[in-house]
Design an enzyme around this catalytic site. Sequence first.
Site, PDB file in Angstrom:
ATOM      1  N   HIS A   1      -1.459 -38.879   1.050  1.00  0.00           N
ATOM      2  CA  HIS A   1      -0.107 -38.999   0.515  1.00  0.00           C
ATOM      3  C   HIS A   1      -0.047 -38.798  -0.991  1.00  0.00           C
ATOM      4  O   HIS A   1       0.922 -39.195  -1.623  1.00  0.00           O
ATOM      5  CB  HIS A   1       0.470 -40.387   0.854  1.00  0.00           C
ATOM      6  CG  HIS A   1       0.829 -40.547   2.300  1.00  0.00           C
ATOM      7  ND1 HIS A   1      -0.114 -40.705   3.278  1.00  0.00           N
ATOM      8  CD2 HIS A   1       2.028 -40.552   2.928  1.00  0.00           C
ATOM      9  CE1 HIS A   1       0.483 -40.817   4.459  1.00  0.00           C
ATOM     10  NE2 HIS A   1       1.783 -40.723   4.274  1.00  0.00           N
TER      11      HIS A   1
ATOM     12  N   GLU B   1       9.341 -31.569  10.460  1.00  0.00           N
ATOM     13  CA  GLU B   1       9.406 -30.786   9.216  1.00  0.00           C
ATOM     14  C   GLU B   1       9.517 -29.296   9.442  1.00  0.00           C
ATOM     15  O   GLU B   1      10.342 -28.627   8.834  1.00  0.00           O
ATOM     16  CB  GLU B   1       8.173 -31.049   8.350  1.00  0.00           C
ATOM     17  CG  GLU B   1       8.278 -32.257   7.430  1.00  0.00           C
ATOM     18  CD  GLU B   1       8.070 -33.557   8.169  1.00  0.00           C
ATOM     19  OE1 GLU B   1       7.725 -33.517   9.366  1.00  0.00           O
ATOM     20  OE2 GLU B   1       8.243 -34.613   7.542  1.00  0.00           O
TER      21      GLU B   1
END
Lengths: 351, 359
Positions: B158, B89
């Site tokens: 998440h 990322e």
Amino acid sequence: SLLFSDEGPADTAVLTRDQGLSYYRCMQTIRRMELKADQLYKQKIIRGFCHLYDGQEACAAGIEAGIERTDHVITAYRAHAFTYTRGVSVREILAELTGRQGGVAKGKGGSMHMYAPHFYGGNGIVGAQVPLGAGIALACQYQGNGQICVALYGDGAANQGQLFETYNMAALWKLPCVFVCENNRYGMGTSVERAAASTDYYKRGDFIPGLRVDGMDVLCVREATKFAADHCRSGKGPILMELQTYRYHGHSMSDPGVSYRTREEVQEVRSKNDPISLLKERMLSNNMASAEELKEIDGEIRKEVDDAAQFATSDPEPPLDDLCKYIYHNSPPVQVRGTNPWAKLQSVSSS
Amino acid sequence: MASLRCFLRSGKNAMAALQRSGFHSSAPAAVQMMVRDALNQAMDEELERDERVFLLGEEVAQYDGAYKVSRGLWKKYGDQRIIDTPISEMGFTGIAVGAAFAGLRPICEFMTFNFSMQAIDQVINSAAKTCYMSAGFQAVPIVFRGPNGSSAGVAAQHSQCFAAWYAHCPGLKVVSPWNSEDAKGLLKAAIRDDNPVVFMENELMYGVPFEMSEEALSKDFVLPIGKAKIERPGNHVTLVSHSRCVGHCLDAAAVLAKEGIECEVINLRSIRPMDTDAIEASVMKTNHLVTVEGGWPQFGVGAEICAKIMEGPAFNYLDAPVTRVTGVDIPMPYAKILEDNSVPQIKDIIFSIKKTLNV
């Protein structure tokens, strides 16, 4: 210099008189500009961060000599020299350091945030500029314009994780990116031996071919850069260059630079390995220029830098109206909250 | 000086009349489209329109997108424009921002915004601040998109909502669509915007179909960033929400309408810039405000709305303090019963409205 591939940069280089004078002028200007910044900082006319480049001039000058104007450069915060080599005047650089409206970023950026066409700063977050550089290279590849990006970082940043993520993607996608590690032996106050399990920075790219270069010799830097640029331009993918160099100043103006290294060490480099002296001696001993000629150039540079400093100290600070300007680009004006609810400021965008 | 009305919980307004707000008749229903397909259509149209636009992220190409939002795009546009990245990322976000510096218009997908934390420095320091630091010299035309907030059963790491985190920062635009029209119009606007836009989708909304008008189906359908939409007019209380909770607000409003309470439901669409004018105009009409969000309460979107209302003309029109309905201030638990009770339910919204109206 050592390499992973079969070829390498030439062992010899050709230096014309014009080139020599140009590199001399470039490096001397950088030197004088940085020393002027030192002076202005001590007079408290420059404030905040100021990371000086004196000692490393051959890197910036050599890289610029090895690439095209249309190529791209991005570096970290020790950026004044590259701002200059990429076309910004000394006066606009010094005026940015003194925070005036005539500064290259109109006083909004300061030492670490100066930009120019095909020059993307000046970046304050250690290592962040490396993936950015690979992204610029991706844009070159995407647009098929044959341009490359030189992405610089220091020996300290060489241990940042995002560099390795970048090496992986750059190699995978064969991005035309030259990664350059300016190894000046110290990441702030931490010597390379204390920071890195492997100080062979040219090898840290692993599957990316790497070369180690004498960063005090502008010709070495130029030739290595040319070789690296050709490598990228021919579609072979990225390449890594370690420039072994040295900074005379401490990490920044708040660092005297002697708690983690000896004065003798600094003196040794200054007397035996100074990049400007090296070039000067080379030119003199080959009768490419006279001492008087070089002295005249020195005089011109001194005047240029003094004039720039004069401008940088007399130019007005940016108007308060600039406070909220250019938050966005090509965007309708937005209201910006000031320090209190009644302070409703307007932001005009750049276009 | 604060009006005394603010301290009286009269509740008279709520029970005032049996006014029914008429449903304005909509245009003949054109097409039903799921949010994910609306997003897909937006990207497809913008990829076709401008060759500088490209998409990168994990699994966006050959997998057709982790949530199938980019289905078919790789097949149509190929490797150069739809790029599968390694799991990096920080690296690929930096690469995307660099590409934006150098003339391209990247769409950088985070598989979920939870993973954007790995890359948040590139979003804030390299993207958001650069136009300003460079005094307008260096624009950053980039979109960061992906699912945000809670899903179903994916647990604490998440499920976080990042609306407040990103909307805190000047230099970004932050957008949070609810339905398919929002998704398409706002994503097209984000891609065409020359600034870094954080585009927060919602995984649970991807499969929800909505009517798409003729206009919304056109290739030039763009919604303005910074403007909210009144999804349902009403006179008794203003509900302000974004993303999935807008639907919950409408459901609550439907239930309350049967009891004679008419809620005005505002779909923020943009978190930054926020359409404060729309909220204020509504509050000045209804005198009551309830904010509804999925994210945590502290320093959140609702908290910001409260502060804005306090500082503006609408404060004097409040008959009661603003009420915030939010996610519970805990990391998201896994067991269904716990998860269900960690986010605002319709009953929580109804309860809060009634408390606010003192009925």
